[in-house]
Enzyme design. Structure first.
Site, PDB file in Angstrom:
ATOM      1  N   ALA A   1      23.819  37.087  19.210  1.00 20.08           N
ATOM      2  CA  ALA A   1      22.953  38.120  18.635  1.00 20.08           C
ATOM      3  C   ALA A   1      21.504  38.106  19.122  1.00 20.08           C
ATOM      4  O   ALA A   1      20.817  39.125  19.047  1.00 20.08           O
ATOM      5  CB  ALA A   1      22.970  38.026  17.112  1.00 20.08           C
TER       6      ALA A   1
ATOM      7  N   PRO B   1      18.027  38.358  21.032  1.00 21.29           N
ATOM      8  CA  PRO B   1      17.020  38.346  19.966  1.00 21.29           C
ATOM      9  C   PRO B   1      17.274  39.350  18.840  1.00 21.29           C
ATOM     10  O   PRO B   1      16.473  39.433  17.928  1.00 21.29           O
ATOM     11  CB  PRO B   1      15.730  38.701  20.716  1.00 21.29           C
ATOM     12  CG  PRO B   1      16.194  39.561  21.854  1.00 21.29           C
ATOM     13  CD  PRO B   1      17.562  39.068  22.235  1.00 21.29           C
TER      14      PRO B   1
ATOM     15  N   GLY C   1      18.434  42.917  19.042  1.00 23.42           N
ATOM     16  CA  GLY C   1      18.373  44.376  19.192  1.00 23.42           C
ATOM     17  C   GLY C   1      19.671  45.048  18.749  1.00 23.42           C
ATOM     18  O   GLY C   1      19.663  45.952  17.904  1.00 23.42           O
ATOM     19  N   LYS C   2      20.782  44.598  19.324  1.00 19.41           N
ATOM     20  CA  LYS C   2      22.054  45.249  18.975  1.00 19.41           C
ATOM     21  C   LYS C   2      22.452  44.882  17.555  1.00 19.41           C
ATOM     22  O   LYS C   2      23.026  45.713  16.830  1.00 19.41           O
ATOM     23  CB  LYS C   2      23.142  44.871  19.976  1.00 19.41           C
ATOM     24  CG  LYS C   2      22.858  45.412  21.358  1.00 19.41           C
ATOM     25  CD  LYS C   2      23.974  45.151  22.325  1.00 19.41           C
ATOM     26  CE  LYS C   2      23.507  45.421  23.742  1.00 19.41           C
ATOM     27  NZ  LYS C   2      22.493  44.438  24.241  1.00 19.41           N
TER      28      LYS C   2
ATOM     29  N   GLU D   1      23.914  33.218  16.582  1.00 15.47           N
ATOM     30  CA  GLU D   1      23.151  32.988  17.815  1.00 15.47           C
ATOM     31  C   GLU D   1      23.017  31.476  17.980  1.00 15.47           C
ATOM     32  O   GLU D   1      22.699  30.770  17.037  1.00 15.47           O
ATOM     33  CB  GLU D   1      21.772  33.665  17.701  1.00 15.47           C
ATOM     34  CG  GLU D   1      20.706  33.168  18.640  1.00 15.47           C
ATOM     35  CD  GLU D   1      21.044  33.314  20.121  1.00 15.47           C
ATOM     36  OE1 GLU D   1      21.511  34.382  20.540  1.00 15.47           O
ATOM     37  OE2 GLU D   1      20.841  32.317  20.866  1.00 15.47           O
TER      38      GLU D   1
ATOM     39  N   ASP E   1      27.426  28.209  17.584  1.00 15.66           N
ATOM     40  CA  ASP E   1      27.957  28.324  18.932  1.00 15.66           C
ATOM     41  C   ASP E   1      29.214  29.196  18.889  1.00 15.66           C
ATOM     42  O   ASP E   1      30.211  28.809  18.268  1.00 15.66           O
ATOM     43  CB  ASP E   1      28.285  26.908  19.443  1.00 15.66           C
ATOM     44  CG  ASP E   1      28.813  26.913  20.868  1.00 15.66           C
ATOM     45  OD1 ASP E   1      29.234  27.992  21.351  1.00 15.66           O
ATOM     46  OD2 ASP E   1      28.812  25.857  21.503  1.00 15.66           O
TER      47      ASP E   1
ATOM     48  N   ASP F   1      27.868  40.106  23.330  1.00 14.29           N
ATOM     49  CA  ASP F   1      26.969  40.573  24.390  1.00 14.29           C
ATOM     50  C   ASP F   1      26.533  39.296  25.095  1.00 14.29           C
ATOM     51  O   ASP F   1      25.530  38.689  24.735  1.00 14.29           O
ATOM     52  CB  ASP F   1      25.791  41.301  23.720  1.00 14.29           C
ATOM     53  CG  ASP F   1      24.795  41.853  24.712  1.00 14.29           C
ATOM     54  OD1 ASP F   1      25.129  41.984  25.898  1.00 14.29           O
ATOM     55  OD2 ASP F   1      23.666  42.157  24.281  1.00 14.29           O
TER      56      ASP F   1
ATOM     57  N   CYS G   1      24.695  42.685  30.405  1.00 13.25           N
ATOM     58  CA  CYS G   1      23.631  43.462  31.020  1.00 13.25           C
ATOM     59  C   CYS G   1      23.642  43.162  32.514  1.00 13.25           C
ATOM     60  O   CYS G   1      22.612  42.883  33.112  1.00 13.25           O
ATOM     61  CB  CYS G   1      22.288  43.118  30.402  1.00 13.25           C
ATOM     62  SG  CYS G   1      21.065  44.262  30.988  1.00 13.25           S
TER      63      CYS G   1
HETATM   64  C1  LIG Z   1      22.461  38.839  26.355  1.00  7.59           C
HETATM   65  S1  LIG Z   1      21.805  37.962  25.050  1.00  7.59           S
HETATM   66  C2  LIG Z   1      22.241  38.937  23.670  1.00  7.59           C
HETATM   67  C3  LIG Z   1      21.304  40.092  23.445  1.00  7.59           C
HETATM   68  C4  LIG Z   1      21.477  40.701  22.064  1.00  7.59           C
HETATM   69  N1  LIG Z   1      22.808  41.186  21.856  1.00  7.59           N
HETATM   70  C5  LIG Z   1      20.502  41.831  21.806  1.00  7.59           C
HETATM   71  O1  LIG Z   1      20.868  42.985  21.953  1.00  7.59           O
HETATM   72  O2  LIG Z   1      19.355  41.542  21.467  1.00  7.59           O
HETATM   73  C6  LIG Z   1      22.903  36.614  24.880  1.00  7.59           C
HETATM   74  C7  LIG Z   1      22.551  35.676  23.752  1.00  7.59           C
HETATM   75  O3  LIG Z   1      23.614  34.756  23.589  1.00  7.59           O
HETATM   76  C8  LIG Z   1      23.075  33.512  23.217  1.00  7.59           C
HETATM   77  N2  LIG Z   1      24.097  32.477  23.485  1.00  7.59           N
HETATM   78  C9  LIG Z   1      24.279  31.737  24.606  1.00  7.59           C
HETATM   79  N3  LIG Z   1      25.337  30.929  24.446  1.00  7.59           N
HETATM   80  C10 LIG Z   1      25.832  31.150  23.216  1.00  7.59           C
HETATM   81  C11 LIG Z   1      26.900  30.617  22.474  1.00  7.59           C
HETATM   82  N4  LIG Z   1      27.687  29.657  22.990  1.00  7.59           N
HETATM   83  N5  LIG Z   1      27.104  31.063  21.229  1.00  7.59           N
HETATM   84  C12 LIG Z   1      26.315  32.017  20.700  1.00  7.59           C
HETATM   85  N6  LIG Z   1      25.261  32.558  21.360  1.00  7.59           N
HETATM   86  C13 LIG Z   1      25.030  32.135  22.602  1.00  7.59           C
HETATM   87  C14 LIG Z   1      21.837  33.401  24.057  1.00  7.59           C
HETATM   88  O4  LIG Z   1      20.963  32.453  23.501  1.00  7.59           O
HETATM   89  C15 LIG Z   1      21.310  34.829  23.990  1.00  7.59           C
HETATM   90  O5  LIG Z   1      20.423  34.967  22.927  1.00  7.59           O
END
Ligand SMILES: C[S@@+](CC[C@H](N)C(=O)[O-])C[C@H]1O[C@@H](n2cnc3c(N)ncnc32)[C@H](O)[C@@H]1O
Length: 512
Positions: A325, A327, A329-330, A349, A375, A392, A445
């Site tokens: 999740a 930061p 936005g979605k 997150e 996680d 995402d 993205c």
């Molecule tokens: C592409 S960003 C997501 C952007 C978000 N959906 C938004 O719209 O603001 C991916 C996110 O996944 C988190 N992340 C990385 N590994 C993860 C895991 N194993 N479990 C959960 N989150 C994780 C990262 O820290 C990052 O914040």
């Protein structure tokens, strides 16, 4: 024969040493480029506080390092050169715009400018000190990428070099910039880019300033001929519009348009919740944004959340999960949409500091929600409890090159290997988290096929680990009115076709 000893000319009086003119706009731009190079900083994070500081310093009437331009308040170098309208020290909106253009333009076009600079120096670029290269890049951008007159671009950059590099290296900068100034961008590209027919990818890499491997990956994902990829690469070099989202149930597009002013806002192209801001708008100053009723969000991201929310579903529709999740936005848009349906959102997150950002984005959400640091590959929640799940996933971000001007130079093809197991693991667990009949949205993205279709295919086929069985749903009808969505069932958005980031979305329904 004249045997008279030659008469010595009277010695010319030595030129009095002139202190270099300090131009706060260019010094600030140089500082950002150094931070990007030296400490892998992100320009979009470093620049705003420096601009704010420059404005505050100027407003406080301190020196501000203002350039003297005869007290006219204007000079030929673009912006006000840090001189206020009254001729005193200042740093106004024009200066901020010029500093932003210099930073972003120099970083985006670095590949092209490096090729041109390399043709003007007599040693390999790796032997030129990085700060010198940054000054040369700034000079090249002013000469070849802005309307600043050549003589002003050269003299302002040489003055910058005198301030930040010293007089000796400023002479070198002067010599190189004079060579660059001898031709325009098209002329230089003729000289330094290999002919398209000889090596199309290398040609495009130099002309459109992308690393070759990125050109290749984008072209593989886009398909088609030369025109499409050229349009895409050029779109990556444009500054994206700032787009806001009016989170439903919390504010409306009309309210937001009113708040930004009729002249400054345009409705979104595709999302019913979007407002596009005219150049120079300051979203952070809006109450709705400060109160999380609205946010800054690319329309591509809005479309992804909306498509997942509207995917057809039989049975209950009460529990939604955003598994990656931060930061937020979605998650904030999903939370608002879930609230309209009486559904609850769990936003997970992994990074606790990013989970706090999600908390902030969701604060005041009209429906039930919870934010946890967890996680997504080892979820603490039970299997099969959610009706809709978004993952995402972390990715190379090659779809957001417009926003992160330095990202294309920092990314390496090896990064894909780092993300691959995580992306597959997150999608597998998302499929376990959703109930049979429920829907998972897998989003990136990045349009890189290794992060999009390859991940979905592998997980659907159980490669790399068992996953619940699932089928792809056609995502295209869930983006009504959006053209050029391809053959489906997944969707790839593109900057040059949709004006959005290159977001990818595959929708999967769990079948067993
Ligand atoms: C592409 S960003 C997501 C952007 C978000 N959906 C938004 O719209 O603001 C991916 C996110 O996944 C988190 N992340 C990385 N590994 C993860 C895991 N194993 N479990 C959960 N989150 C994780 C990262 O820290 C990052 O914040």
């Amino acid at each position: 024969m004249n045997d008279q000893a030659p008469r010595r000319r009277p010695a010319r009086p030595a030129k009095p040493h002139r202190r270099p003119k300090k131009d706060p706009v260019r010094i600030l731009a140089f500082e950002v480029l150094r931070a990007v190079d030296e400490r892998d900083a992100y320009a979009n994070l470093v620049l705003p506080p420096l601009l704010r500081k420059a404005r505050e310093k100027a407003a406080a009437g301190k020196d501000g390092g203002a350039s003297q331009d005869g007290g006219t308040g204007k000079n030929a170098t673009g912006g006000n050169g840090g001189t206020g309208k009254d001729g005193g020290p200042g740093f106004d909106a024009r200066d901020a715009a010029l500093a932003t253009e210099l930073v972003y333009g120099t970083l985006r076009r670095q590949g092209t400018y490096d090729a041109i600079i390399a043709a003007c120096v007599d040693r390999p670029l790796r032997e030129v000190d990085p700060p010198v290269l940054d000054v040369l890049g700034l000079g090249a951008h002013q000469l070849l990428g802005t309307r600043i007159p050549s003589h002003a671009a050269v003299s302002a950059t040489v003055e910058l070099a005198r301030v930040v590099l010293g007089d000796g290296r400023a002479k070198f900068v002067n010599a190189v910039l004079r060579k660059i100034a001898a031709d325009d961008l098209d002329g230089w590209l003729e000289k330094v880019a290999p002919p398209y027919d000889a090596d199309p990818e290398d040609h495009l890499a130099v002309v459109h300033s992308h690393p070759r491997w990125v050109v290749s990956a984008l072209w593989d994902a886009l398909g088609g001929g030369r025109a499409g990829i050229e349009d895409l690469l050029e779109a990556d070099n444009e500054r994206p519009e700032v787009t806001l989202v009016a989170r439903p149930g919390r504010t409306t597009v009309d309210e937001l348009m009113h708040a930004v002013g009729e002249d400054s806002g345009l409705p979104g192209r595709w999302s019913p919740y979007a407002v596009r801001l005219a150049e120079g708008g300051e979203p952070g100053a809006l109450d709705a944004v400060r109160e999380s009723r609205a946010g800054v969000q690319d329309e591509g991201s809005q479309l992804v959340a909306i498509a997942l929310a509207n995917a057809p579903l039989d049975g209950p529709d009460q529990r939604w999960l955003d598994g990656c999740a931060g930061p937020g936005g979605k998650a904030a848009l999903l939370g608002a949409l879930a609230a309209e349906r009486g559904a609850a959102l769990l936003a997970a997150e992994k990074q606790p500091h990013r989970a706090r950002l999600v908390d902030r984005a969701l604060a005041g959400n009209p429906g039930p929600y919870q934010v946890i640091a967890a996680d997504g590959t080892r979820p603490p929640w039970r299997e099969g409890v959610f009706d809709r799940v978004l993952v995402d996933v972390p990715c190379t971000g090659l779809g957001a090159l417009r926003r992160r001007p330095e990202a294309r130079w920092r990314r390496r093809p090896e990064d894909l290997d780092g993300f691959a197991p995580l992306q597959r693991g997150l999608l597998r667990e998302a499929l376990r988290s959703v109930r049979v009949g429920g829907v998972v949205g897998y989003a990136t993205c990045s349009p890189h096929l290794a992060e999009t279709r390859a991940v979905v295919d592998d997980v659907l086929k159980g490669r790399g680990g068992p996953a619940p069985t699932a089928e792809l749903i056609d995502a295209r009808p869930l983006m009504p009115g959006v053209p050029a969505l391809g053959d489906g069932p997944d969707v790839q958005l593109w900057p040059h076709l949709h004006g959005t980031d290159a977001m990818y979305l595959a929708l999967l329904r769990r079948t067993a």
